[in-house]
Write an enzyme that holds these catalytic residues in place. Structure first.
Site, PDB file in Angstrom:
ATOM      1  N   GLY A   1     -17.997  -6.831  27.814  1.00  0.00           N
ATOM      2  CA  GLY A   1     -17.503  -7.314  26.531  1.00  0.00           C
ATOM      3  C   GLY A   1     -18.531  -8.120  25.768  1.00  0.00           C
TER       4      GLY A   1
ATOM      5  N   GLU B   1     -20.596  -5.605  24.003  1.00  0.00           N
ATOM      6  CA  GLU B   1     -19.781  -5.041  22.927  1.00  0.00           C
ATOM      7  C   GLU B   1     -19.642  -6.022  21.768  1.00  0.00           C
ATOM      8  OE1 GLU B   1     -16.677  -2.091  25.149  1.00  0.00           O
ATOM      9  OE2 GLU B   1     -16.559  -4.203  25.680  1.00  0.00           O
TER      10      GLU B   1
ATOM     11  N   ALA C   1     -15.792  -9.650  29.431  1.00  0.00           N
ATOM     12  CA  ALA C   1     -14.408 -10.044  29.186  1.00  0.00           C
ATOM     13  C   ALA C   1     -13.897 -10.798  30.412  1.00  0.00           C
ATOM     14  CB  ALA C   1     -13.551  -8.809  28.911  1.00  0.00           C
TER      15      ALA C   1
END
Length: 290
Positions: A141, A144, A98
């Site tokens: 992220g 994920e 992220a």
């Protein structure tokens, strides 16, 4: 004279206003946006390919990128000519995580108000199969995001990990949950608490990814799988995806009951009748998505 100029200007503005929606529609469905590139690929152009395209930041997942990604996936989900979707990055990075710079000054109350990371869940709402083709780094992220997809193919040099612990936080887009369900408690604890990265081969051994390929062949292999899936009835594919996801999220007893009900429901479809008829008649099925 002024009236002529005003009339001419109005005509030009009217033409421009008529042209703008067409241009906008073209950009919103396929092509290069600020953070992604999307196009239909495959022999029959029935696969939606979305490529993360923020190379200087190793495809760090800023809000703008996630917005464009979820929009593109949603558009392909609604496109009747598309049977499956492939999400990929570059050979250097699927997504390195992220965007920390965006989150640096966020507060607890602000996160609650804006629903930080909640937009990511939109990817999981796609009814069509989504395949992650992971080359390079898939960290935080990025890992994920890959796990939100239905299938993960990896390049031989791919690296997976949840390093959030090293910057004073924890995974927030499903890392502790999906990794535990995919690889088991002990391994998920090790990865999330240490911040260590794992190789593509270890990810394959642990069940995190389905297959590993040379980096230059990865996307083609993912597209080939998507084409294979696209040969089947979209309606039945969606039901099958739903059933597998239910198994991922519930107990065995609940899952078996749910699967049986979905199995029964296929007998109300034209595609089930066509599929079985084609099998007995030794011909190729002509599915109509009904």
């Amino acid at each position: 004279m002024a009236l002529l100029i005003q009339t001419s200007l109005c005509k030009k503005l009217l033409c421009l206003s008529k042209a703008l929606p067409v241009m906008s529609m073209k950009l919103s469905t396929e092509g290069t946006r600020e953070y992604i590139i999307s196009e239909k690929v495959g022999e029959k152009k029935n696969v939606g390919l979305v490529r993360l395209n923020r190379p200087k930041a190793l495809n760090a997942l800023c809000d703008g990128l996630i917005t464009e990604l979820t929009e593109a996936v949603s558009e392909y989900d609604a496109d009747k000519t598309v049977g499956a979707i492939v999400v990929t990055g570059s050979e250097r990075a699927f997504a390195a995580g992220a965007d920390i710079k965006e989150m640096l000054h966020q507060t607890y109350s602000e996160n609650l108000k804006v629903g930080l990371l909640e937009q990511w869940n939109n990817l999981s709402k796609c009814k069509k199969p989504v395949i992650a083709a992971v080359n390079g780094f898939a960290l935080g992220g990025g890992c994920e995001l890959a796990m939100m997809c239905d299938i993960i193919y990896a390049g031989e040099k791919a690296r997976f990990g949840q390093p959030e612990i090293s910057i004073g936080t924890i995974p927030g887009a499903g890392g502790t949950q999906r990794l535990t369900r995919s690889c088991g408690k002990s391994f998920a604890m090790e990865i999330c608490l240490s911040g260590n990265q794992i190789t593509a081969q270890e990810a394959l051994t642990r069940g995190l990814v389905s297959k590993v390929f040379p980096p230059e062949k990865l996307v083609d292999e993912a597209i080939r799988l998507a084409e294979k899936i696209s040969e089947h009835s979209p309606l039945i594919v969606a039901l099958c995806k739903e059933s597998v996801n239910y198994a991922y999220e519930t107990s065995l007893t609940q899952g078996l009951q749910f699967e049986k009900k979905l199995f029964y429901s296929t007998f109300a479809t034209d595609d089930r009748k066509e599929g079985m008829a084609a099998f007995t008649e030794k011909r190729k099925a002509n599915f109509t998505n009904n």
